[in-house]
Every structure is written in C-alpha cells, then in structure tokens.
Design an enzyme around this catalytic site. Structure first.
Site: not given
Length: 314
Positions: A17, A22, A46, A127, A161, A167-169, A238-239
């Site tokens: 995303d 990413d 995102n 991701t 987060n 976590e967001f995802n 992160h990704d």
C-alpha cells in the site's frame, strides 16, 4: 546470512500500500540480486487504492522497472495513514505521474494465477492490510500450500501504533488478518517489535545521500514527509524488513508462536495475541523479535545502491 552466491533469485510478489516504507521495499526488491520481483499488487491502506496503485506504478517507473506488472486490489474498510505518509502517500517526494496502467486482472486473481502457475516457487510478501491475501486464500484455499514462503509486515507481540495494542495493517482489516493467520500456512510476522529496531537514523540518511536521484528525489524526501509515531531517533522503515527477511533471515531473531487476531474486544480489536508458549502443533507463525540493525542497513543500502546504479544505466 544471505542467499548463497550463485543461487537462483527468489521469485517474489509484493502485496503493498505505497507508502514511503513500501517505496523502500520496492526499491530493495528491484536492487537485490537475490530477488526477482514478479509482480506488485496493491491494497488501500496508507492512502486510498487509486493512490497506492498510482504510487506503485510511479515508483517502478522511476526505478526503470515498468516491466513489473501491477495489479490493483481491494479497498480496506478502515481509515488510512495520510497523517503519517502525507496526502500523496510518499511524504514530500514528488514523482512524475505514471504513464503505465495496472494490468486488467484484480490483485486477487493475479495472486492466485501467478502462484498456482509456479507452485512452491513464489514467496508472497504483504506489507499492507491483508484484505487481498484473505480474499485469495478464501477463494483458493490450496494457495496456502503453494507459496514458497509467506512474510508480512504487520502486527506486534507487544504494543501497537494505532491503539495501545493494535498495529495499523492489522487494525485496518482485522477480519482479513484473522483469516490469513488461520489459513493453514506459517506466517512470518515482521511486526513493530522488530521494525522499531530498524530506523533511518541520521547516519542512515547520510548514506542515502550517496544514492543520487534515488535518494534525492524519492527516499530522502519521502522520509522528510514521514511523521513517525514511534518516538526515538530516526523513522522506522517498516516494510523493507519483510523483504529483507526473504534474502537474509539470519539477520533476524525469530521465534515460533501461536498468533490469533482479536476481533471482539472493545479496546483490543486488531491485537495480534502472540503465545510463544503454545504447543509446537498449535504454532502458526514465526515472529521476528530482533534484528542486527547495522548489518540490516548494510544489506538494504547495498541493494538500494544497485537499484540506483541500474537507474543510471550502470
């Protein structure tokens, strides 16, 4: 700690995303000689789906890799992260609008077709929110046994987060995440526990300046527009951790566990409940808990240097 010299590149499809981190992951996958990026599928996360798809196309064209097919996928049912990644999704980076278009197939069909055509050969890396992956394994359950490996950036064995525990995802589509963790494969989870150890510190940003256009026009402006919610020095990228795990698993300390996604809790929806003490027969995940950060950044910057050189015809 990396793929042995002379080994055939690992075929990878990246479901993502884009997103600043990413973009790092795409550039890493294009630059590392141990990876063959066979496709990119997009999901809302995102930013919205139109923008994540446009960003994927634009990043690949910027890298000189317009040959990599992009398939647009699913809108996620919850929110976005424009407050972190900026309105465009790429922070302060301003890439030309892409000239190419996504392939006609939906991302779910693309994933099923490409993986079933080469069973045991394609590593799937996700991701973003797991909507596309959940739809794919529900439509074609054997997919879980046909991938070479499955790695996600998402979740956390500790703090979240977007909420104290999520976590967001995962929080974007917890139902999809629950389907994915219950699909009968081993999920390698590169979550916040490890990604918060892989930060783009001032030293890393100095090294990114040596990448020419890749650093100056995409990665560094992206980081400048990236509002980390993690605290501490440097932004977690992160990704790229999930993609680095494909080629250098030895850099990461991973522990087997049972991971379940909380769906009902008023305060805990989207939590990845991680049980490291689960019986071996019940474990469905390999959870990354540590990373050799200096070696990780040497690996990442080496791949980015090769991607930058390819852009310049080197």
């Amino acid at each position: 700690m990396s793929e042995p010299a002379g080994a055939a590149p690992r075929k990878v499809i990246l479901d993502c995303d884009p997103g600043i981190d990413d973009a790092f992951a795409i550039a890493f996958a294009c630059g590392h000689p141990g990876l063959e990026l066979c496709g990119v599928t997009t999901v809302a996360g995102n930013v919205g789906l139109d923008r994540t798809t446009s960003n994927a196309l634009a990043v690949l064209e910027f890298l000189g890799r317009a040959d990599v097919p992009v398939a647009a996928g699913s809108p996620a049912p919850f929110g976005d992260a424009r407050d972190v990644h900026g309105e465009s999704g790429l922070g302060a980076a301003r890439l030309p609008a892409p000239r190419g278009r996504p392939v006609g197939a939906h991302a779910v069909d693309f994933l099923i077709d490409r993986i079933t055509a080469a069973p045991g050969e394609v590593t799937l890396v996700a991701t973003g929110p797991l909507t596309n992956i959940a739809l794919a394994v529900r439509r074609h359950p054997p997919l879980a046994s046909q991938v070479a490996d499955f790695i996600i950036m998402g979740g956390s064995a500790g703090r979240g987060n977007v909420t104290p525990v999520a976590e967001f995802n995962i929080a974007c589509d917890p139902e999809a995440a629950a389907i994915v963790f219950g699909a009968g494969w081993r999920v390698t989870m590169a979550g916040l526990d490890v990604t918060h150890q892989a930060r783009a510190t001032a030293e890393v940003r100095d090294r990114l300046r040596a990448l020419g256009r890749l650093g100056d026009e995409l990665l560094l402006p992206g980081l400048r527009g990236y509002r980390s919610v993690a605290g501490g020095a440097g932004q977690p990228v992160h990704d790229v951790c999930a993609v680095a795990l494909v080629v250098a698993p030895g850099l990461f300390g991973c522990q087997p566990a049972r991971v379940e996604v909380e769906l009902q809790g008023r305060w805990t929806s989207g939590m990845t409940v991680t049980d490291f003490g689960a019986p071996a027969s019940a474990r469905n995940a390999l959870v990354a808990m540590s990373v050799d950060a200096p070696a990780f950044w040497d690996l990442v910057l080496g791949a980015l240097q090769r991607a930058a050189a390819a852009m310049d015809g080197g």
